[in-house]
Design a protein around this motif. Structure first.
Motif, PDB file in Angstrom:
ATOM      1  N   CYS A  50      36.078 -84.242 -13.198  1.00 35.53           N
ATOM      2  CA  CYS A  50      35.309 -83.176 -12.553  1.00 35.53           C
ATOM      3  C   CYS A  50      35.452 -83.230 -11.038  1.00 35.53           C
ATOM      4  O   CYS A  50      35.494 -82.197 -10.363  1.00 35.53           O
ATOM      5  CB  CYS A  50      33.843 -83.267 -12.955  1.00 35.53           C
ATOM      6  N   PHE A  51      35.539 -84.437 -10.500  1.00 35.43           N
ATOM      7  CA  PHE A  51      35.751 -84.573  -9.062  1.00 35.43           C
ATOM      8  C   PHE A  51      37.073 -83.929  -8.655  1.00 35.43           C
ATOM      9  O   PHE A  51      37.144 -83.164  -7.689  1.00 35.43           O
ATOM     10  CB  PHE A  51      35.744 -86.051  -8.683  1.00 35.43           C
ATOM     11  N   ALA A  52      38.144 -84.219  -9.404  1.00 33.78           N
ATOM     12  CA  ALA A  52      39.451 -83.659  -9.085  1.00 33.78           C
ATOM     13  C   ALA A  52      39.493 -82.155  -9.337  1.00 33.78           C
ATOM     14  O   ALA A  52      40.042 -81.390  -8.543  1.00 33.78           O
ATOM     15  CB  ALA A  52      40.530 -84.361  -9.910  1.00 33.78           C
ATOM     16  N   ALA A  53      38.899 -81.729 -10.451  1.00 38.87           N
ATOM     17  CA  ALA A  53      38.988 -80.326 -10.836  1.00 38.87           C
ATOM     18  C   ALA A  53      38.221 -79.408  -9.902  1.00 38.87           C
ATOM     19  O   ALA A  53      38.622 -78.268  -9.665  1.00 38.87           O
ATOM     20  CB  ALA A  53      38.480 -80.158 -12.278  1.00 38.87           C
ATOM     21  N   PHE A  54      37.098 -79.892  -9.362  1.00 41.09           N
ATOM     22  CA  PHE A  54      36.242 -79.019  -8.553  1.00 41.09           C
ATOM     23  C   PHE A  54      36.443 -79.199  -7.050  1.00 41.09           C
ATOM     24  O   PHE A  54      35.773 -78.526  -6.267  1.00 41.09           O
ATOM     25  CB  PHE A  54      34.772 -79.281  -8.896  1.00 41.09           C
ATOM     26  N   ALA A 193      40.007 -70.852  -9.805  1.00 40.26           N
ATOM     27  CA  ALA A 193      39.127 -72.004  -9.996  1.00 40.26           C
ATOM     28  C   ALA A 193      38.870 -72.264 -11.475  1.00 40.26           C
ATOM     29  O   ALA A 193      38.926 -73.411 -11.943  1.00 40.26           O
ATOM     30  CB  ALA A 193      37.803 -71.767  -9.270  1.00 40.26           C
ATOM     31  N   ALA A 194      38.608 -71.203 -12.226  1.00 42.55           N
ATOM     32  CA  ALA A 194      38.326 -71.361 -13.657  1.00 42.55           C
ATOM     33  C   ALA A 194      39.546 -71.870 -14.420  1.00 42.55           C
ATOM     34  O   ALA A 194      39.436 -72.760 -15.272  1.00 42.55           O
ATOM     35  CB  ALA A 194      37.861 -70.024 -14.240  1.00 42.55           C
ATOM     36  N   MET A 245      43.359 -70.075  -4.150  1.00 42.62           N
ATOM     37  CA  MET A 245      42.670 -71.333  -3.983  1.00 42.62           C
ATOM     38  C   MET A 245      43.607 -72.398  -3.424  1.00 42.62           C
ATOM     39  O   MET A 245      43.225 -73.198  -2.570  1.00 42.62           O
ATOM     40  CB  MET A 245      42.097 -71.787  -5.339  1.00 42.62           C
ATOM     41  N   VAL A 246      44.840 -72.435  -3.914  1.00 41.92           N
ATOM     42  CA  VAL A 246      45.869 -73.324  -3.378  1.00 41.92           C
ATOM     43  C   VAL A 246      47.143 -72.521  -3.177  1.00 41.92           C
ATOM     44  O   VAL A 246      47.438 -71.595  -3.941  1.00 41.92           O
ATOM     45  CB  VAL A 246      46.151 -74.521  -4.316  1.00 41.92           C
ATOM     46  N   GLN A 247      47.898 -72.866  -2.161  1.00 38.14           N
ATOM     47  CA  GLN A 247      49.148 -72.165  -1.852  1.00 38.14           C
ATOM     48  C   GLN A 247      50.297 -72.958  -2.472  1.00 38.14           C
ATOM     49  O   GLN A 247      50.839 -73.890  -1.863  1.00 38.14           O
ATOM     50  CB  GLN A 247      49.302 -72.006  -0.347  1.00 38.14           C
TER      51      GLN A 247
END
Length: 467
Positions: A50-54, A193-194, A245-247
């Motif tokens: 969860c730390f990595a995913a969020f 994100a989802a 969210m990320v490039q």
């Protein structure tokens, strides 16, 4: 501004502590809560996943909602979940609150680091982030030792109660922090994100539950297939998004990709060993939790004390330093096969120290090398993607190591079965290091011609490597 720095640093100290510190508590958790191996692994893997995913998603929220608000919410969620973990009487409840703690840690990390970035400039900012890296490294390195002593003196619940108490102190001081607004015109990339979060969690679920359910079971196969599908959709969505969210196009930069893979490989070697070696030392070698934590200092101390030396070497020989660091950690993982039930600390010194030396020589260096020659306007996005890649690889390797241990030991982390399973995991980690070393050498070497160089990097005389 000193108060701001102190508050953020104290909050960051507890985040890695609950990863590595909880590893020493796993045998006690299994015994008291009557949990199986797969369920107990979620205590660490759920938090880390969860730390990595969020993490990147929390960064998007910081841009939209404001730094202090996201930081405060993250600290509060982390603290409440830690307290609930200390009071949990059931392994399912413990795993659920640990997952919430990982989400809170992601929000606190992104909010806190963005507060420091806005509050400090120039050399003051460099010093602030240098201290931040030192605190994170210290929490990761000394987590097993602190956790082992807490477990031995107060029981496993203290590993979660202490971070909860620290979080309460930090939360009471949040009002002292300066207010910074969100980014103008920024939006949250909800689809990205989802998709990213769900795909990573499904992959971790498949790896964790595979040994118990069978990797051929419909549920595990379906989870793996869904993870691949959602990851593919994530790539498509991010490429078409106006504010992604990320490039992902940054991964086309060979040097950036090389250093991101190196960072992920190093953490993918260190963290599984830090998490599962305490259980081995306690269950098989037969030492007390506090003693296991002290023995692990041979592994973790070099990762804290060597970054200055690594930075000096990287200034002269950047690619060689990174490749040698990964190879050194891989050699340490390979020598772990000599560690057995009758091993004394002196027999563990070489493999433990080599892993730590490899991590220490590159810790804090890789981030700078990855983004050093990118255009200024891309540095923020590159840093976010770099950290996401590193954490994602670390999380997958941690879950994969746990799955291998569970499958090869028959779900019993004890005796010869545990020893053989651990040796196999160490061989796999050594193979990972070998592949990552080759990738660094191949990808980070100078391009054969100006036309072949990445268009994203600025023209600079500093674009020189030693390979």
């Amino acid at each position: 501004m000193r108060k701001t720095l102190l508050i953020v640093l104290v909050s960051f100290l507890t985040i890695p502590l609950t990863i590595t510190g909880a590893s020493v508590a796993l045998p006690g958790i299994r015994a008291e809560l009557g949990a199986g191996l797969a369920a107990t692994q979620w205590v660490v893997n759920g938090y880390n996943a969860c730390f990595a995913a969020f993490l990147v998603f929390a960064g998007s929220l910081t841009d939209v909602l404001g730094r202090r608000r996201v930081f405060a919410c993250g600290v509060a969620l982390f603290g409440v979940s830690s307290l609930a973990g200390a009071l949990a009487g059931d392994i399912v409840v413990l795993n659920l609150v640990r997952a919430l703690g990982g989400i809170g840690a992601a929000a606190a990390t992104t909010g806190g680091s963005s507060i420091l970035a806005a509050a400090f400039d120039g050399r003051a900012r460099a010093r602030a982030f240098g201290l931040l890296g030192t605190v994170l490294g210290a929490g990761l390195a000394f987590g097993p030792t602190v956790g082992g002593l807490l477990v031995e003196w107060l029981g496993w619940r203290a590993v979660f109660a202490v971070p909860a108490a620290i979080s309460a102190v930090v939360l009471s001081l949040v009002r002292v922090l300066p207010r910074f607004g969100g980014g103008e015109g920024r939006t949250v990339d909800w689809p990205g994100a989802a998709l990213f979060t769900t795909s990573l969690l499904l992959l971790i679920f498949a790896l964790d539950e595979g040994p118990a359910l069978g990797f051929g079971s419909p549920l595990v196969v379906g989870a793996l297939a869904a993870a691949v599908l959602l990851a593919s959709l994530f790539v498509v969505v991010e490429r078409r998004s106006a504010d992604p969210m990320v490039q992902l196009d940054l991964l086309a930069d060979r040097r950036f990709l090389a250093f991101a893979l190196a960072a992920g490989a190093l953490m993918g070697i260190l963290v599984p060993l830090v998490v599962y070696l305490p259980s081995y030392l306690i269950s098989v070698v037969g030492v007390e939790p506090g003693q296991a934590g002290l023995w692990l200092l041979m592994l973790t101390v070099p990762a804290v004390v060597l970054p200055p030396a690594g930075a000096a070497l990287a200034r002269a020989w950047p690619v060689t330093t990174v490749a040698a660091s990964v190879a050194t950690s891989g050699l340490g993982a390979l020598l772990m096969v000599t560690v057995g039930p009758d091993s004394a600390p002196v027999g563990m010194l070489a493999p433990f120290a080599l892993v730590g030396v490899g991590v220490g020589l590159s810790n804090g260096v890789l981030d700078g090398l990855a983004i050093a020659e990118l255009p200024r306007e891309r540095v923020g996005a590159a840093a976010g993607l770099f950290n996401t890649a590193r954490l994602a690889i670390e999380t997958v390797m941690l879950a994969g190591a746990g799955a291998m241990l569970a499958a090869l030991s028959g779900g019993r982390l004890e005796g010869e079965a545990f020893t053989g399973a651990l040796h196999t995991v160490c061989l796999a980690l050594a193979c990972l290091a070998a592949v990552a070393t080759v990738c660094v050498i191949v990808l980070a070497r100078p391009a054969p011609s100006p036309e072949a160089a990445s268009p994203m990097r600025t023209e600079s005389k500093k674009n020189v490597t030693d390979w």
